[in-house]
Design a protein around this motif. Structure first.
Motif, PDB file in Angstrom:
ATOM      1  N   LEU A 108     -72.196 -32.925 -11.827  1.00 52.71           N
ATOM      2  CA  LEU A 108     -71.178 -33.108 -10.647  1.00 52.71           C
ATOM      3  C   LEU A 108     -71.626 -32.373  -9.286  1.00 52.71           C
ATOM      4  N   ALA A 109     -72.042 -31.125  -9.276  1.00 52.82           N
ATOM      5  CA  ALA A 109     -72.592 -30.243  -8.087  1.00 52.82           C
ATOM      6  C   ALA A 109     -73.555 -31.014  -7.672  1.00 52.82           C
ATOM      7  N   ALA A 110     -74.371 -31.716  -7.418  1.00 49.42           N
ATOM      8  CA  ALA A 110     -75.091 -32.261  -7.037  1.00 49.42           C
ATOM      9  C   ALA A 110     -74.641 -34.468  -6.468  1.00 49.42           C
ATOM     10  N   GLN A 111     -73.985 -34.198  -6.694  1.00 49.04           N
ATOM     11  CA  GLN A 111     -73.275 -35.722  -6.011  1.00 49.04           C
ATOM     12  C   GLN A 111     -72.386 -35.395  -4.819  1.00 49.04           C
ATOM     13  N   LEU A 112     -71.849 -34.740  -4.843  1.00 49.29           N
ATOM     14  CA  LEU A 112     -70.204 -33.956  -4.363  1.00 49.29           C
ATOM     15  C   LEU A 112     -70.535 -34.562  -2.525  1.00 49.29           C
ATOM     16  N   GLY A 113     -72.221 -33.661  -2.287  1.00 51.85           N
ATOM     17  CA  GLY A 113     -72.859 -34.830  -1.104  1.00 51.85           C
ATOM     18  C   GLY A 113     -71.624 -33.721   0.163  1.00 51.85           C
ATOM     19  N   VAL A 114     -70.472 -32.464  -0.631  1.00 50.51           N
ATOM     20  CA  VAL A 114     -69.744 -31.865   0.400  1.00 50.51           C
ATOM     21  C   VAL A 114     -70.038 -29.762  -0.475  1.00 50.51           C
ATOM     22  N   LYS A 115     -70.062 -29.214   0.200  1.00 49.99           N
ATOM     23  CA  LYS A 115     -69.622 -27.370  -0.376  1.00 49.99           C
ATOM     24  C   LYS A 115     -68.299 -27.517  -1.636  1.00 49.99           C
ATOM     25  N   PRO A 116     -68.705 -27.378  -2.862  1.00 50.76           N
ATOM     26  CA  PRO A 116     -67.689 -26.761  -3.543  1.00 50.76           C
ATOM     27  C   PRO A 116     -66.275 -26.406  -2.279  1.00 50.76           C
ATOM     28  N   ASP A 117     -66.094 -25.781  -1.150  1.00 55.29           N
ATOM     29  CA  ASP A 117     -65.703 -25.283  -0.996  1.00 55.29           C
ATOM     30  C   ASP A 117     -64.643 -25.708  -0.338  1.00 55.29           C
ATOM     31  N   SER A 264     -70.480 -52.567 -12.536  1.00 55.02           N
ATOM     32  CA  SER A 264     -70.283 -53.498 -10.703  1.00 55.02           C
ATOM     33  C   SER A 264     -70.097 -52.656  -9.910  1.00 55.02           C
ATOM     34  N   GLN A 265     -69.764 -51.014  -9.886  1.00 56.71           N
ATOM     35  CA  GLN A 265     -69.247 -50.279  -8.260  1.00 56.71           C
ATOM     36  C   GLN A 265     -70.290 -49.896  -7.284  1.00 56.71           C
ATOM     37  N   LYS A 266     -70.451 -49.693  -6.877  1.00 57.23           N
ATOM     38  CA  LYS A 266     -71.166 -48.794  -5.607  1.00 57.23           C
ATOM     39  C   LYS A 266     -70.780 -47.495  -6.339  1.00 57.23           C
ATOM     40  N   MET A 267     -71.940 -46.843  -6.333  1.00 57.62           N
ATOM     41  CA  MET A 267     -72.033 -45.421  -6.317  1.00 57.62           C
ATOM     42  C   MET A 267     -72.023 -44.694  -5.378  1.00 57.62           C
ATOM     43  N   ALA A 268     -71.532 -43.318  -5.623  1.00 62.41           N
ATOM     44  CA  ALA A 268     -72.387 -42.676  -4.214  1.00 62.41           C
ATOM     45  C   ALA A 268     -74.008 -42.440  -4.654  1.00 62.41           C
ATOM     46  N   PRO A 269     -74.346 -41.698  -2.873  1.00 62.48           N
ATOM     47  CA  PRO A 269     -74.032 -41.472  -2.031  1.00 62.48           C
ATOM     48  C   PRO A 269     -72.967 -42.848  -1.280  1.00 62.48           C
TER      49      PRO A 269
END
Length: 273
Positions: A108-117, A264-269
Motif C-alpha cells: 500500500l505504501a508504494a502505491q499511495l502517491g502521497v505521504k502517509p502523513d 476492468s478498472q483503472k488502477m493507480a496511478p
C-alpha cells in the motif's frame, strides 16, 4: 464620469472577477478516486460464501483499497492485507485450507502517491485483516468506525485498534466532509459494525464501495449471505439499503473482492474523476 469613479468601477469589477475565478478554481467535493491493489488471493472452497453451492470449488479473489482526493484533503477507504505479506514467498497461508491464501504483489505504501502523513482521515469497512491490515501506517489519521465494530472483541478479547489511534465512533451514516460527496453507510451483518462508502465523483458519477456487504457479483445478484456473517437478517437488510441507494443516486456498485470487475478498472496511478 470622472477618472476616479471609472477606476473605482474597474477595481470593483476586477475584485468580483478574481473572486469568481478563485471560487471556480477551488472546486468543492471529490476531485479524484484512486483504486489500489491491496491484495490478491485464492479461496480454497467458496461454499462458505455461497451456502449450499460450490462445495470444494476454488476462486480467485482480489482486495482493493481506495484513496479519495477531496478539496478538503485525502481520505483512505480500507487498508488491505498487511504490507508485510509482500515479503512472504508463499503469501499468507491460512490455517484453514478452505479460506483465502493472500498475496501482496504491491505494498500500500508504494502505491499511495502521497505521504502517509498527508492522509488526515480514513475508514475501514470492517476489522477483518484483509481490510484493516495497514491501519497503523497512518497513526495520525482520524479513523471513522462504527461503535459496534470498535467495541466488538477481537482475538483473546483484545481491542481491534490501538487505543492511541484517533477515532470517531459512529452510530449510523456519516457525511465525512459535510457536503454529501463522501458518505459512510452503516451496513451491518457481515460484522457487527460493517460499513460501506458512497462517493460522488464529478464525471464518473456516484459509486458505492461495498466492503464485504457483498463479496462478488453472483452473490449480489442472488442476495446470498455467507455462512460466516454474524447476522443474516442484518446482511439482507444492508444489501437492500445498498440497492435502494444505488437506485436513488443512480450509482455503480464496486464489489471489493470481485476479480472480474477489478480487472476492468483503472488502477493507480490512473484515477476516476
Amino acid at each position: 464620469m470622472t477618472s476616479r469613479i471609472k477606476l473605482a468601477f474597474a477595481a470593483a469589477a476586477l475584485a468580483l472577477f478574481s473572486h469568481a475565478a478563485m471560487a471556480q478554481s477551488e472546486k468543492p467535493g471529490v476531485e479524484r478516486l484512486y483504486v489500489l491493489n491491496c491484495g490478491e488471493g485464492t479461496a480454497g472452497d467458496i461454499s462458505r460464501w455461497t451456502p449450499g453451492l460450490n462445495e470444494g470449488k476454488s476462486m480467485d479473489f482480489v482486495d482493493s483499497c481506495y484513496l479519495v482526493k477531496h478539496a478538503k484533503g485525502w481520505f483512505l477507504w480500507d487498508t488491505g492485507i498487511a504490507d508485510s505479506v509482500a515479503a512472504m514467498p508463499n503469501g499468507l497461508v491460512p490455517a484453514d485450507p478452505k479460506a483465502v491464501t493472500w498475496r501482496r504483489p504491491k505494498t500500500l505504501a508504494a502505491q499511495l502517491g502521497v505521504k502517509p502523513d498527508d492522509v488526515k482521515a480514513m475508514a475501514v469497512s470492517h476489522t477483518h485483516p484483509d481490510h484493516s491490515g495497514n491501519v497503523e501506517l497512518f497513526p495520525q489519521a482520524v479513523l471513522y468506525v462504527q461503535k459496534a465494530e470498535y467495541d466488538w472483541p477481537g482475538a483473546n478479547n483484545e481491542p481491534r485498534f490501538k487505543p492511541s489511534h484517533p477515532v470517531e465512533q459512529l452510530a449510523g451514516d456519516k457525511d465525512v466532509f459535510g457536503d454529501g460527496s463522501v458518505t459512510i453507510l452503516s451496513t451491518p451483518g457481515h460484522t457487527p459494525g460493517h460499513q460501506s462508502l458512497l462517493v460522488k465523483l464529478p464525471k464518473t458519477g456516484a459509486v458505492i464501495l461495498s466492503g464485504d456487504a457483498v463479496h462478488f457479483r453472483d452473490n449480489w445478484d442472488n442476495r446470498r449471505v455467507p455462512s460466516m456473517n454474524v447476522n443474516k437478517d442484518q446482511s439482507a437488510a444492508s444489501m437492500q439499503k445498498i440497492a435502494d441507494t444505488l437506485s436513488r443516486e443512480k450509482a455503480q456498485l464496486w464489489i471489493n473482492h470481485d476479480k472480474a470487475q477489478r480487472d476492468s478498472q483503472k488502477m493507480a496511478p490512473e484515477f476516476y474523476d
